[in-house]
Design an enzyme around this catalytic site. Structure first.
Site, PDB file in Angstrom:
ATOM      1  N   GLU A  86       0.835  -1.067  -0.029  1.00  0.00           N
ATOM      2  CA  GLU A  86      -0.063   0.035  -0.007  1.00  0.00           C
ATOM      3  C   GLU A  86       0.910   0.916  -0.177  1.00  0.00           C
ATOM      4  O   GLU A  86       1.916   1.334   0.707  1.00  0.00           O
ATOM      5  CB  GLU A  86      -1.041   0.075   1.246  1.00  0.00           C
ATOM      6  CG  GLU A  86      -1.933   1.309   1.293  1.00  0.00           C
ATOM      7  CD  GLU A  86      -2.803   1.094   2.325  1.00  0.00           C
ATOM      8  OE1 GLU A  86      -3.654   2.057   2.279  1.00  0.00           O
ATOM      9  OE2 GLU A  86      -2.864   0.188   3.039  1.00  0.00           O
ATOM     10  N   PHE A  87       0.350   2.114  -0.767  1.00  0.00           N
ATOM     11  CA  PHE A  87       1.347   3.560  -0.857  1.00  0.00           C
ATOM     12  C   PHE A  87       0.411   4.607  -0.320  1.00  0.00           C
ATOM     13  O   PHE A  87      -0.778   4.744  -0.229  1.00  0.00           O
ATOM     14  CB  PHE A  87       1.381   3.913  -2.315  1.00  0.00           C
ATOM     15  CG  PHE A  87       1.896   5.125  -2.426  1.00  0.00           C
ATOM     16  CD1 PHE A  87       3.194   5.459  -2.609  1.00  0.00           C
ATOM     17  CD2 PHE A  87       0.937   6.289  -2.889  1.00  0.00           C
ATOM     18  CE1 PHE A  87       3.759   6.781  -2.894  1.00  0.00           C
ATOM     19  CE2 PHE A  87       1.428   7.607  -3.070  1.00  0.00           C
ATOM     20  CZ  PHE A  87       2.926   7.770  -3.218  1.00  0.00           C
ATOM     21  N   LYS A 131      -7.789  16.585  -6.147  1.00  0.00           N
ATOM     22  CA  LYS A 131      -6.064  16.879  -6.570  1.00  0.00           C
ATOM     23  C   LYS A 131      -5.416  15.395  -6.585  1.00  0.00           C
ATOM     24  O   LYS A 131      -4.764  15.351  -7.514  1.00  0.00           O
ATOM     25  CB  LYS A 131      -5.634  17.666  -5.455  1.00  0.00           C
ATOM     26  CG  LYS A 131      -6.097  19.194  -5.781  1.00  0.00           C
ATOM     27  CD  LYS A 131      -5.435  20.231  -4.877  1.00  0.00           C
ATOM     28  CE  LYS A 131      -6.066  21.695  -5.107  1.00  0.00           C
ATOM     29  NZ  LYS A 131      -5.661  22.603  -4.064  1.00  0.00           N
ATOM     30  N   TYR A 136      -2.748  10.897  -9.068  1.00  0.00           N
ATOM     31  CA  TYR A 136      -2.660   9.193  -9.284  1.00  0.00           C
ATOM     32  C   TYR A 136      -2.858   8.709 -10.612  1.00  0.00           C
ATOM     33  O   TYR A 136      -2.257   8.053 -11.409  1.00  0.00           O
ATOM     34  CB  TYR A 136      -3.411   8.426  -8.289  1.00  0.00           C
ATOM     35  CG  TYR A 136      -3.117   8.907  -6.692  1.00  0.00           C
ATOM     36  CD1 TYR A 136      -1.570   9.014  -6.418  1.00  0.00           C
ATOM     37  CD2 TYR A 136      -3.923   9.057  -5.857  1.00  0.00           C
ATOM     38  CE1 TYR A 136      -1.355   9.349  -5.008  1.00  0.00           C
ATOM     39  CE2 TYR A 136      -3.848   9.406  -4.342  1.00  0.00           C
ATOM     40  CZ  TYR A 136      -2.420   9.544  -4.180  1.00  0.00           C
ATOM     41  OH  TYR A 136      -2.184   9.893  -2.890  1.00  0.00           O
TER      42      TYR A 136
END
Length: 174
Positions: A86-87, A131, A136
């Site tokens: 997970e980021f 944003k 992404y």
């Protein structure tokens, strides 16, 4: 490590950085998008640091621009069997809107895919955080789905979008 914006770099989180992290953790507008309770005590933060410093399922980096700390990147829930993680990212509000999130995200993705040899990075983002979603999508993340009433924040349940990027797609793009 590849640098996408001059003077932007990622370096490992150190104990000396905890004061900076504590300031971010105590900013309600920042933590709203991390779906965590703001106002964490410093001792709690240092305890967490000590607990996770040798945890191989997590990597935390300070984002620096010309030696200024501008944010934090985390790769958590690293799974070496399934090659995914997970980021998460926080940019200090004083440095938002200057391109640091895009550059730091590229650096983190590059690290995850080139150094850790992960196959997939995923994230969850508040559906109202337009944003972040734009950033992404620009970097090659795709929408996997929507999680309904996933987090409780500011007195109400929030829907989130789950997004991911795959190693081969990112490498082909960059």
């Amino acid at each position: 490590m590849v640098q996408y914006l001059k003077k932007i770099k990622l370096r490992p989180l150190e104990r000396d950085d905890l004061t900076f992290i504590h300031q971010l953790d105590n900013n309600a507008s920042v933590m709203r998008y991390w779906f965590e309770e703001p106002y964490e005590a410093f001792v709690e933060l240092t305890d967490l640091y000590d607990k996770h410093i040798h945890d191989q399922s997590e990597r935390r980096f300070i984002i620096e621009y010309s030696s200024y700390k501008v944010g934090l990147v985390e790769l958590v829930e690293i799974n070496y069997i399934h090659r995914r993680a997970e980021f998460q990212i926080i940019i200090d509000p004083n440095y938002q809107g200057k391109g640091y999130a895009v550059s730091a995200t590229k650096l983190a993705i590059n690290y995850a895919f080139s150094i850790l040899n992960l196959y997939k990075l995923y994230l969850v983002v508040d559906e109202s955080n337009e944003k972040a979603i734009h950033i992404y999508l620009k970097l090659g993340f795709i929408i996997e789905g929507r999680l309904i009433h996933e987090f409780f924040s500011n007195g109400k349940y929030r829907d989130v979008i789950r997004m991911c990027v795959f190693q081969n797609n990112f490498n082909n793009k960059y």
